[in-house]
Scaffold this active site. Sequence first.
Site, PDB file in Angstrom:
ATOM      1  N   ASP A  49       0.821  -1.214   0.000  1.00  0.00           N
ATOM      2  CA  ASP A  49       0.000   0.000   0.000  1.00  0.00           C
ATOM      3  C   ASP A  49       0.857   1.267   0.000  1.00  0.00           C
ATOM      4  OD1 ASP A  49      -2.322  -1.642   0.276  1.00  0.00           O
ATOM      5  OD2 ASP A  49      -1.987  -1.752   2.442  1.00  0.00           O
ATOM      6  N   GLU A 197     -11.202   0.614  -3.550  1.00  0.00           N
ATOM      7  CA  GLU A 197     -10.480   1.151  -2.385  1.00  0.00           C
ATOM      8  C   GLU A 197      -9.343   2.040  -2.859  1.00  0.00           C
ATOM      9  OE1 GLU A 197      -9.506  -2.598  -0.593  1.00  0.00           O
ATOM     10  OE2 GLU A 197      -8.021  -3.081  -2.102  1.00  0.00           O
TER      11      GLU A 197
HETATM   12  C1  6LW Z   1      -5.685  -1.814   1.953  1.00  0.00           C
HETATM   13  C2  6LW Z   1      -6.343  -1.778   0.670  1.00  0.00           C
HETATM   14  C3  6LW Z   1      -5.610  -2.855   0.029  1.00  0.00           C
HETATM   15  O1  6LW Z   1      -6.195  -1.015   2.936  1.00  0.00           O
HETATM   16  O2  6LW Z   1      -5.465  -3.831   0.925  1.00  0.00           O
HETATM   17  O3  6LW Z   1      -4.438  -3.701  -1.721  1.00  0.00           O
HETATM   18  C4  6LW Z   1      -5.830  -3.283   2.163  1.00  0.00           C
HETATM   19  N1  6LW Z   1      -5.134  -2.799  -1.126  1.00  0.00           N
HETATM   20  O4  6LW Z   1      -6.271  -0.622  -0.053  1.00  0.00           O
HETATM   21  C5  6LW Z   1      -4.912  -3.780   3.188  1.00  0.00           C
HETATM   22  O5  6LW Z   1      -3.592  -3.534   2.801  1.00  0.00           O
END
Ligand code: 6LW
Length: 531
Positions: A49, A197
Amino acid sequence: MRYVYLMLFLYISQQLFSQQVNPNPWVMAHDTTEEITYHNPVIPGFYPDPGVCCVGNDYYLVNSSFEYFPGVPVFHSKDLVNWEQIGHCIHREDQIKGEINIFAPTIRYHDGTFYMITTNVTHGGNFFVTAENPAGPWSDPVWIDMPEIDPDLFFDDNEKTYVITSRFELAEIDITTGRLLSERRKIWNSTGGRYPEAPHIYRKDGFYYLMAAEGGTEEAHMVTIARSHNIWGPYIDNPANPIATHVNYAGMGNPIQGIGHADIIQAHDKTWWMVLHGYRSVTGYPPHHILGRETCLAPVSWPKGTWPVVNGNGTISLNMTAPTLPQVPVPVKQRKPFTDFENPQLGLEWNYIQPPVDENFHLNHKEGTLTLNGSALTIGEKGNPTFVGRRLTGIPFEATIRMKFDPQSENEEAGLTLVNNGSHFDIVVYTKNGKRFLSVKLQFGQTIYLSEAVELTPGHIDLRIEGTGPEFIFSYAQNNEEFEIVEKADARFLSTETVGWFTGLYIGLYATGKGKPAKAPAVFDWFEYRD
Ligand code: 6LW
């Protein structure tokens, strides 16, 4: 009439044969004969991240850290390729409420101050901390009333500051108090991938660009982007989404899988770059990874008014051929393989599981020893076991410790351990019927496998764990004799695919009294790690 048939035949065949196969951007391959300029991952090991910012010619990068303390490692670079850890954003226990579990961070620089915004998913939610110096100290947290994870902080040119999280709800905030100054309004629906996300907002050429991750953090991971003239929307999706992914044909068989969760930066020479994470598998099909999601780098082409294009076709590779900034390698001290415990403090690579109980760890730098007192907890139980370790950062690897440990009762054990999300494979010393033994213990959930017991002679003992990729090898030596193999184990059983959640493997020293505090200390003389 025959002439008409002939012309018709010629026309139809020309139409048929002149039809081209649809150009498919996802099958384009890179030219592998070009000169290699850098390697991915640029930060190997469990550094997922990534969030990045730039101040003049200096670049700063942060990663999520989950249950490990200190949390949110901070890296510095002069060229985006060579990174040196300079600190942690979460370095005091009083910065966090309750149990720590830190998800994706964003780092930004504004008016002389660094901001790192993230989520503690087990307690308190979203908050930011600030610092004058990104190496620390970082401030107390400022909590923000925003739901969900992956907060992004966007400083607009008009002095307004906004927060957006994985629900794509945007709010203007007061950057000194964290108070919301507007309603929370959903501004985008993402493109329809699962687990939308990781939003980040950028302003360029009169547009607000909203970039995100979709597909989940496994093989279907991808980076998508939309834009609008107004920060509140409406946002129009890039017709060429996703702009980075390995889920399609061009990413099939790539040694790096699951690329996504990106941040974009313009370097001081005006070139554009993306940091994102991906993982390297230790098996064939299906992929299993043990090093966690690792920080990678890709060049971005982003001419005025157009959409960003990542490394030509949205894929990355281990060997990259893009021209880089002039490279400034990291000083060798950061990669020192031997820890003799002769410094007054452990190096930045060392972490605890949750903030430690201080009295269980004694670093005696004059003697060059680290002493661990086993608590009642074992690894995998809720809380802060007596464990201190570092990330695995490559394959193959080899880690060796020298330990003095004379357990006084049968509940006490200490040794070297590989840990991922509460599951652990250990090589441990313990006592039974007044004799001292060593065994390899593979713990997975409620299931525990104990290898044959090797009786030990008095004195210190050297314990070693090696990783070949698909396999871990556990061995020991006493009295400076050759190392003897005790057990081997399949690496898949500690992979993130098997144990779940989002971390990669740590190797560390640990001690436990299994249900009650141990009386015998475990004294470590040195720790050596190579990959
Ligand atoms: C993070 C999200 C993600 O918060 O995995 O790969 C989650 N992306 O954005 C945990 O790292």
